[in-house]
Scaffold this active site. Structure first.
Site, mmCIF file in Angstrom:
data_model
loop_
_atom_site.group_PDB
_atom_site.id
_atom_site.type_symbol
_atom_site.label_atom_id
_atom_site.label_comp_id
_atom_site.label_asym_id
_atom_site.label_seq_id
_atom_site.Cartn_x
_atom_site.Cartn_y
_atom_site.Cartn_z
ATOM 1 C CB THR A 293 -0.935 -0.029 1.234
ATOM 2 O OG1 THR A 293 -1.821 -1.130 1.061
ATOM 3 C CG2 THR A 293 -1.740 1.237 1.387
ATOM 4 C CB SER B 33 2.462 -8.076 1.380
ATOM 5 O OG SER B 33 1.428 -7.926 2.301
ATOM 6 C CB THR C 188 0.392 -3.574 6.309
ATOM 7 O OG1 THR C 188 -0.895 -3.542 5.693
ATOM 8 C CG2 THR C 188 1.083 -2.235 6.186
ATOM 9 C CG ASP C 189 -2.802 -7.418 3.572
ATOM 10 O OD1 ASP C 189 -3.126 -6.515 4.374
ATOM 11 O OD2 ASP C 189 -3.395 -7.619 2.496
HETATM 12 N N1 ASP Z 1 -2.888 -5.548 0.637
HETATM 13 C C1 ASP Z 1 -1.827 -4.614 0.959
HETATM 14 C C2 ASP Z 1 -0.527 -5.387 1.011
HETATM 15 O O1 ASP Z 1 -0.315 -6.105 1.950
HETATM 16 C C3 ASP Z 1 -2.109 -3.940 2.241
HETATM 17 C C4 ASP Z 1 -1.057 -2.975 2.714
HETATM 18 O O2 ASP Z 1 0.051 -2.902 2.239
HETATM 19 O O3 ASP Z 1 -1.345 -2.243 3.693
HETATM 20 O O4 ASP Z 1 0.286 -5.296 0.118
#
Ligand code: ASP
Length: 354
Positions: free
Chosen positions: A41, A88, A121-122
């Site tokens: 993200t 991710s 973050t996932d």
């Molecule tokens: N779906 C995103 C990822 O993990 C969420 C994020 O980065 O906050 O790449």
């Protein structure tokens, strides 16, 4: 006379040059930080500034992110590379191996003082824990992401990234294991997890809190994780091209042995996200009792808090405990443990030490 004039001109020239040389010297004294960008993200864009859920992660290159960054060059000499460009959620175990190998190579270079990894973050906590167990250096490795895409009002990416570079550039960050920089907090890879689908304070060390903070550019530490990591870790993935397959099975009211019976022959390890103290229901228990040559079984807890205590009925079935690791982190450790041994006592020792 002519010589005097030339000497005077030279002195004036040298005097004029001094401030520039001083700046150049300060610059060369800045730590050298290498950014390994993987997407997420922090590199994402939505259709509007108020949209923070429906967006495309992994669109902006690290070059574009850095071009728009203000003041980063005053805290470190920054090099960067676009290692991958992923949501991710799509990270694979092969990506974990490749990322570790790249970071180990970078850190073996004396001119690199620290590494920052931009990451979605996932699954950031899983990558961070894997790196914590496989990076062979005491230099700082800091993972960073954002909860809001770069297009959002109050996007959290730029300050998170600035803080991550500050942390990696700070010598005090050495020997701390792999770190996560989110929302002005510094978290130990082993103990941090994402606790919210959308809030900027999603990353928490739960029982143990953050180990430090960054406030107005000042890095402060308060605690250390005492579990083994990086240069103390026995796990070495340099010669590995794949990791043992380990699955996670969730226990809940009425969960049957259907999933278990389907995967039991197709993996080398299973982590249970058990009820409470890692408890397994009667169906699961009787399946385990009646099945021969099982993969290595580990109980963790779906409560995501507190250690799973060993109890007699599971010990007698040869089921190990994950200590206080979440199911997803217990899986990471079990994959690495299985690269070393199948001995249950030795694997339990790993869960007690790492
Ligand atoms: N779906 C995103 C990822 O993990 C969420 C994020 O980065 O906050 O790449």
């Amino acid at each position: 006379m002519e010589k005097i004039i030339i000497a005077a001109m030279c002195s004036v020239y040298l005097l004029l040059l001094r401030p520039f040389r001083a700046i150049a010297e300060t610059e060369s004294k800045l730590p050298n930080i290498h950014i390994v960008a993987t997407g997420g993200t922090i590199a994402g864009l939505a259709k509007s500034a108020t949209e923070t859920s429906d967006y495309n992660p992994a669109l902006l290159s690290i070059n574009t992110i850095l071009e728009n960054a203000v003041g980063f060059n005053t805290i470190a000499n920054i090099n960067s590379e676009q290692f991958s460009q992923l949501d991710s959620t799509d990270m694979t175990t092969n990506d974990l191996l490749a990322l570790t190998k790249r970071i180990n190579k970078l850190l073996s270079d004396d001119s690199v003082d620290g590494v920052v990894v931009t990451h979605g973050t996932d699954t950031m906590e899983e990558t961070a824990y894997f790196l914590n167990l496989t990076v062979k250096s005491n230099k700082p490795v800091v993972l960073v992401g954002s909860m809001r895409p770069a297009s959002a009002i109050s996007a959290d990416g730029p300050l998170n990234l600035y803080n991550a570079i500050l942390i990696a550039a700070n010598k005090v960050s050495c020997d701390k294991g792999v770190l996560i920089a989110m929302n002005d907090g510094i978290y130990a890879a082993r103990d941090v997890r994402k606790t919210s689908t959308h809030k900027t304070n999603a990353f928490q060390g739960t029982e143990y809190g953050c180990i430090g903070t960054v406030q107005s550019g000042v890095v402060r530490y308060y605690y250390n994780s005492i579990k083994k990591h990086t240069i103390e870790s026995c796990f070495d993935i340099d010669d590995l091209n794949e990791l043992p397959k380990v699955e996670i099975i969730y226990e809940y009211i009425g969960s049957s042995d259907t999933l278990l019976s389907n995967i039991v022959r197709n993996c080398e390890g299973i982590v249970f996200a058990g009820n409470g103290n890692g408890n397994l229901n009667k169906d699961t228990e009787s399946f385990i009792k009646s099945t021969e040559s099982l993969p290595v079984l580990v109980r963790s807890s779906k409560t995501l808090s507190g250690a799973v205590q060993q109890i007699e009925k599971y010990k007698s079935l040869g089921i190990l405990t994950a200590d206080d690791l979440t199911p997803q982190k217990a899986r990471i450790l079990l994959m690495l443990a299985l690269t070393k041994t199948n001995n249950l006592i030795e694997i339990q020792d790993f869960f007690n030490e790492y």
